[in-house]
Design a protein around this motif. Structure first.
Motif, PDB file in Angstrom:
ATOM      1  N   ARG A  79      48.357  46.433  49.482  1.00 55.70           N
ATOM      2  CA  ARG A  79      47.863  45.965  50.594  1.00 55.70           C
ATOM      3  C   ARG A  79      46.282  46.253  50.718  1.00 55.70           C
ATOM      4  O   ARG A  79      45.656  47.274  50.320  1.00 55.70           O
ATOM      5  CB  ARG A  79      48.432  46.510  51.969  1.00 55.70           C
ATOM      6  N   SER A  80      45.431  45.326  50.971  1.00 55.02           N
ATOM      7  CA  SER A  80      43.949  45.320  51.021  1.00 55.02           C
ATOM      8  C   SER A  80      43.336  44.591  51.756  1.00 55.02           C
ATOM      9  O   SER A  80      43.764  43.464  52.054  1.00 55.02           O
ATOM     10  CB  SER A  80      43.419  44.858  49.575  1.00 55.02           C
ATOM     11  N   LYS A  81      42.156  45.058  52.272  1.00 48.77           N
ATOM     12  CA  LYS A  81      41.346  44.365  53.472  1.00 48.77           C
ATOM     13  C   LYS A  81      40.615  43.306  52.660  1.00 48.77           C
ATOM     14  O   LYS A  81      40.036  42.235  53.498  1.00 48.77           O
ATOM     15  CB  LYS A  81      40.468  45.125  54.056  1.00 48.77           C
ATOM     16  N   ASP A  82      40.179  43.183  51.538  1.00 51.90           N
ATOM     17  CA  ASP A  82      39.420  42.396  50.741  1.00 51.90           C
ATOM     18  C   ASP A  82      40.301  41.302  50.121  1.00 51.90           C
ATOM     19  O   ASP A  82      41.547  41.680  49.622  1.00 51.90           O
ATOM     20  CB  ASP A  82      38.286  42.935  49.824  1.00 51.90           C
ATOM     21  N   SER A  83      39.820  39.990  49.748  1.00 50.83           N
ATOM     22  CA  SER A  83      40.667  38.984  48.893  1.00 50.83           C
ATOM     23  C   SER A  83      40.143  39.087  47.480  1.00 50.83           C
ATOM     24  O   SER A  83      40.480  37.957  47.164  1.00 50.83           O
ATOM     25  CB  SER A  83      40.453  37.823  49.569  1.00 50.83           C
ATOM     26  N   VAL A  84      39.451  40.030  47.065  1.00 54.47           N
ATOM     27  CA  VAL A  84      39.056  40.008  45.445  1.00 54.47           C
ATOM     28  C   VAL A  84      40.565  40.121  44.809  1.00 54.47           C
ATOM     29  O   VAL A  84      41.368  41.010  45.012  1.00 54.47           O
ATOM     30  CB  VAL A  84      38.046  41.140  45.496  1.00 54.47           C
TER      31      VAL A  84
ATOM     32  N   LYS B  96      42.931  41.191  41.980  1.00 53.07           N
ATOM     33  CA  LYS B  96      43.152  42.522  41.314  1.00 53.07           C
ATOM     34  C   LYS B  96      43.558  42.309  39.787  1.00 53.07           C
ATOM     35  O   LYS B  96      44.197  41.397  39.662  1.00 53.07           O
ATOM     36  CB  LYS B  96      44.108  43.274  42.055  1.00 53.07           C
TER      37      LYS B  96
ATOM     38  N   GLY C  81      44.923  50.066  43.595  1.00 55.03           N
ATOM     39  CA  GLY C  81      44.521  48.778  43.525  1.00 55.03           C
ATOM     40  C   GLY C  81      44.928  47.717  42.634  1.00 55.03           C
ATOM     41  O   GLY C  81      44.329  46.406  42.535  1.00 55.03           O
TER      42      GLY C  81
ATOM     43  N   ASN D 257      47.328  37.494  44.435  1.00 61.39           N
ATOM     44  CA  ASN D 257      46.073  38.084  44.768  1.00 61.39           C
ATOM     45  C   ASN D 257      45.765  38.769  43.521  1.00 61.39           C
ATOM     46  O   ASN D 257      44.789  39.800  43.452  1.00 61.39           O
ATOM     47  CB  ASN D 257      45.889  39.148  45.842  1.00 61.39           C
TER      48      ASN D 257
END
Length: 296
Positions: free
Chosen positions: A62-67, A69, A99, A137
């Motif tokens: 779960r990450s706030k960015d859309s980069v 991984k 991450g 993602n």
């Protein structure tokens, strides 16, 4: 709970986990029950082939960015005759906490199949991971192979013997690296009838040994070994690393003097992490080679 009683609880649980890995008992489920589940989302039971054991789970941090991984495809151990992807939630939680997207496949095992069929299954699984990375993602250009014990053997076979990835139109250099924990890479002769059956006729068994396929053109490999491992002798790691170095290939060995065979994977679990040494080493390897690939 006092520190002493907490330590006793962890020791008892770790002992139970060791039993679970060797006998397929339930304590590993107890371990997974106390592993945090709030740091990732899980896509479960995805088919990468048509057969019942050709399924995998994907853990997405779960990450706030859309980069996109890096992805780690992790193969569990079990002597090529057992294992269940659901038992390795604790590995997925460790890696997603850093991450990374984590893919854990099942693969066919003995007696359903013998070598090399489970390696061909693994090739199909990593092909799926590359082809479907962006849906979860992940970055299809930043995929790492990893495994413990028999799973490390499978990851090493994919990395060193190109025929398996060629069967799915890939090659070892399509991956950024391989991480092996307590892997059997150079273990002939085998001493049990079961392993003799799994690995095939004696005159063909050399094909099951990763060390026999070293050419020096492999992706970077991180080989991690516990010096108290009396299940897979540490010489497997040292022999393979020496052969790769002799051939001019990239390899790094990390030794853990106090770790047994089971601890080389169980210490990834949050209750057992010791200053995050295993996890941090894996993270540093992935991040350094991800950065290196971006600069090339």
């Amino acid at each position: 709970m006092t520190m002493t009683s907490a330590n006793k609880l962890l020791i008892t649980l770790l002992s139970s986990v060791a039993v679970a890995f060797t006998t397929a008992c339930s304590p590993v489920k107890t371990l997974n029950a106390i592993i945090p589940s709030d740091g990732y989302t899980l896509a479960k039971g995805i088919a990468y082939g048509a057969l019942p054991r050709q399924k995998l789970d994907v853990y997405i941090p779960r990450s706030k960015d859309s980069v996109a991984k890096p992805i780690v495809v992790f193969f569990y151990g079990g002597s090529w005759d057992s294992g269940d992807r659901a038992d390795y939630k604790f590995v997925a939680e460790a890696l997603t906490s850093k991450g990374f997207v984590v893919v854990i496949p099942d693969y066919r095992v003995y007696p359903e199949v013998v070598f090399p069929e489970f390696v061909f299954d693994a090739a199909k699984a990593v092909k799926w991971a590359k082809d479907n990375a962006e849906k979860y993602n992940g970055d299809h250009n930043k995929v790492f192979l990893a495994g413990h014990s028999a799973g490390a053997h499978i990851a090493a076979m994919l990395t060193l013997d190109s025929q398996y990835l060629a069967s799915v139109d890939l090659k070892p250099k399509d991956f950024l690296g391989m991480i092996g924990l307590a892997g059997p890479y150079d273990f002939l002769p085998v001493k049990t009838d079961r392993l003799r059956t799994i690995l095939g006729p004696e005159d063909q068994r050399w094909k099951s040994q990763p060390i026999n396929f070293v050419k020096g053109d492999n992706p970077p490999m991180l080989l991690m070994v516990g010096l108290k491992d009396d299940t897979v002798w540490p010489r497997n790691t040292f022999n393979l690393a020496a052969k790769i170095k002799e051939a001019g290939g990239p390899v790094e060995v990390l030794q853990y003097p106090d770790y047994s065979h089971i601890e080389m994977v169980a210490k990834l679990a949050k209750p057992f992490r010791k200053k995050d040494d295993l996890l941090d080493a894996i993270t540093n390897f992935i991040e350094s080679h991800t950065v290196a690939s971006a600069s090339n």
